[in-house]
Scaffold this motif. Sequence first.
Motif, short mmCIF file in Angstrom:
data_model
loop_
_atom_site.label_atom_id
_atom_site.label_comp_id
_atom_site.label_asym_id
_atom_site.label_seq_id
_atom_site.Cartn_x
_atom_site.Cartn_y
_atom_site.Cartn_z
N GLY A 36 34.23 8.70 -22.24
CA GLY A 36 33.62 7.43 -22.63
C GLY A 36 33.21 6.64 -21.40
O GLY A 36 33.73 6.87 -20.30
N SER A 37 32.28 5.69 -21.59
CA SER A 37 31.81 4.88 -20.45
C SER A 37 32.97 4.25 -19.69
O SER A 37 33.00 4.26 -18.46
N SER A 38 33.97 3.71 -20.43
CA SER A 38 35.03 2.99 -19.73
C SER A 38 35.97 3.93 -18.97
O SER A 38 36.76 3.49 -18.16
N SER A 97 29.27 13.06 -20.88
CA SER A 97 29.68 11.79 -20.29
C SER A 97 28.70 10.66 -20.59
O SER A 97 27.50 10.79 -20.43
N SER A 98 29.27 9.55 -21.02
CA SER A 98 28.50 8.31 -21.14
C SER A 98 28.55 7.62 -19.78
O SER A 98 29.18 8.11 -18.86
N GLY A 99 27.93 6.49 -19.70
CA GLY A 99 28.03 5.72 -18.46
C GLY A 99 26.70 5.43 -17.79
O GLY A 99 26.64 4.68 -16.81
N ALA A 100 25.60 6.00 -18.31
CA ALA A 100 24.31 5.79 -17.67
C ALA A 100 23.92 4.31 -17.71
O ALA A 100 23.48 3.74 -16.70
N ILE A 101 24.10 3.71 -18.86
CA ILE A 101 23.66 2.31 -19.00
C ILE A 101 24.56 1.40 -18.15
O ILE A 101 24.08 0.53 -17.42
N ALA A 102 25.87 1.66 -18.20
CA ALA A 102 26.81 0.84 -17.42
C ALA A 102 26.50 0.94 -15.92
O ALA A 102 26.44 -0.08 -15.21
N VAL A 116 26.45 16.59 -19.96
CA VAL A 116 25.55 16.21 -21.06
C VAL A 116 25.59 14.71 -21.32
O VAL A 116 26.64 14.07 -21.22
N ASN A 117 24.45 14.15 -21.67
CA ASN A 117 24.40 12.78 -22.18
C ASN A 117 23.26 12.72 -23.19
O ASN A 117 22.44 13.64 -23.27
N GLU A 118 23.23 11.68 -23.97
CA GLU A 118 22.08 11.51 -24.85
C GLU A 118 20.87 11.16 -23.98
O GLU A 118 21.00 10.50 -22.95
N ASN A 119 19.70 11.60 -24.42
CA ASN A 119 18.48 11.25 -23.69
C ASN A 119 18.10 9.82 -24.07
O ASN A 119 17.19 9.58 -24.85
N ASP A 120 18.84 8.88 -23.49
CA ASP A 120 18.67 7.47 -23.86
C ASP A 120 17.28 6.94 -23.55
O ASP A 120 16.85 5.94 -24.12
N THR A 121 16.58 7.59 -22.63
CA THR A 121 15.31 7.03 -22.18
C THR A 121 14.20 7.20 -23.21
O THR A 121 13.20 6.50 -23.17
N TYR A 156 21.46 9.01 -31.44
CA TYR A 156 22.88 9.17 -31.77
C TYR A 156 23.57 7.82 -31.60
O TYR A 156 24.33 7.39 -32.43
N GLY A 157 23.30 7.21 -30.44
CA GLY A 157 23.89 5.90 -30.18
C GLY A 157 25.30 5.98 -29.64
O GLY A 157 25.72 5.13 -28.88
N ASP A 158 26.03 6.99 -30.02
CA ASP A 158 27.38 7.15 -29.47
C ASP A 158 27.52 8.62 -29.07
O ASP A 158 26.92 9.49 -29.69
N ASN A 159 28.30 8.86 -28.04
CA ASN A 159 28.44 10.24 -27.58
C ASN A 159 29.55 10.99 -28.29
O ASN A 159 29.74 12.17 -28.03
N ASP A 160 30.30 10.33 -29.18
CA ASP A 160 31.37 11.04 -29.90
C ASP A 160 30.76 12.09 -30.83
O ASP A 160 31.12 13.26 -30.79
N TYR A 187 31.86 -1.49 -22.88
CA TYR A 187 30.72 -0.62 -22.56
C TYR A 187 30.30 0.29 -23.71
O TYR A 187 29.15 0.40 -24.05
N GLY A 188 31.28 1.00 -24.25
CA GLY A 188 30.96 2.11 -25.16
C GLY A 188 30.33 1.64 -26.45
O GLY A 188 30.51 0.51 -26.88
N SER A 189 29.58 2.54 -27.08
CA SER A 189 29.01 2.18 -28.37
C SER A 189 29.82 2.79 -29.50
O SER A 189 29.54 2.57 -30.66
N GLY A 190 30.82 3.58 -29.17
CA GLY A 190 31.62 4.25 -30.19
C GLY A 190 32.72 3.35 -30.71
O GLY A 190 32.59 2.16 -30.83
N1 GLU Z 1 24.58 7.29 -23.71
C1 GLU Z 1 25.12 6.04 -23.34
C2 GLU Z 1 25.26 5.93 -21.83
O1 GLU Z 1 25.31 6.92 -21.15
C3 GLU Z 1 26.46 5.73 -23.95
C4 GLU Z 1 26.71 6.10 -25.37
C5 GLU Z 1 28.19 5.84 -25.75
O2 GLU Z 1 28.74 4.80 -25.41
O3 GLU Z 1 28.81 6.72 -26.37
O4 GLU Z 1 25.37 4.88 -21.29
#
Ligand code: GLU
Length: 363
Positions: A14-16, A50-55, A134-139, A147-151, A206-209
């Motif tokens: 998770g981002s945190s 891994s999340s964390g791109a936005i943070a 891996v991450n979601e292609n947020d861009t 997806y909005g959440d990586n769970d 941070y996280g959206s989950g």
């Molecule tokens: N994909 C988002 C990021 O990397 C986070 C999604 C999530 O919090 O699960 O920042």
Amino acid sequence: MLIKNSKKVVIKLGSSTVVDGKGKFKKKWVTSLIKDIKKFRGRNDLVIVSSGAIALGQNYLKIKKKRIKLEMNQAIAAVGQIHLAGEFQKLFDKHKIKTGQILISPDDTEQRRRALNVRRTFDNLFKLKAIPIVNENDTTATAEIKYGDNDRLAARVAQIIGADTLIILSDVDGLYDKSKSKTVIKTVSKIDSNISALIDNKKNSYGSGGISTKLDAAKICINAGCHMFIGNGKKNSPISNMMKNKIYTHFIPKISSLDARKKWIISSLNSFGKIYIDKGAAEALNEGKSLLPAGIVKVEGTFEKGENVLVVDENQKGLARGLSSFTSYEINKIKGKQSKEIENILGYLSKSEIIHKDDMVKL
Ligand code: GLU
């Protein structure tokens, strides 16, 4: 824990867990995770989601605002993702482990052909002995196709690559039993109403989950034959801690006779529509037969050929999920009709099953 005996393991961060309160990548923590991975991995294939791109992007761009428009977040993620992948690459490289980056959109997992492509890329990275990060292609993901959440993303990846174990590291010890304060439920084998009642929807900054998306992920894993663990990733050496203290929630999968294709169908994130069927058709489904137009009473939603739909009885009770061989528009025209009438009504020769039994999973 099953990590040693698993052939394929997915670890979701998770981002945190990877970004600290100041918006900095947690190098020490990730290094301790890499050491854990080296210790426990054995010969298995490993994936990190891994999340964390936005943070990270927010910190780099010095953006403090909490509520940010989606379009702006897409740009922030584009900036942050380079940093996120770069930080992982540097740290893994120090430990002589190769990495590769995979950015996934829902279409990549929800369309069968693309999901098979995704699987192939993962398999080839394993052959190259590189860990996919891996991450979601947020861009590119907009609200409707996100997806909005990586769970759930991690669970779907686990299902598609045929992983035996998914470990979700976040800022909780596991699923808490509300009736006994701070007691973590050790094992769960069914997500029933008692378990769903434990959702408190608390989210970290941070996280959206939250627990709700973790339970959605668990449902996917349970159907896919993949063990899932929720454990605390706040302290260093998270996997060692989980093994030593034995504090985590373990979701035990169903023993399933479903083949990979049917596991993919049952774990679909969404259905594009609903097909209502009569009693006779419901009995036929129950006997393992395909769904024919004669038993269809109503169609809801708009969907294309090959899309995932839910089959329900007249009281809306879910009976099956499957891939429709016809569009919703076509089904509306041929519902209630005999198979031999299809060609006449649609004006072309086609198959007679609306959903073939091989494309359908009973619920
Ligand atoms: N994909 C988002 C990021 O990397 C986070 C999604 C999530 O919090 O699960 O920042």
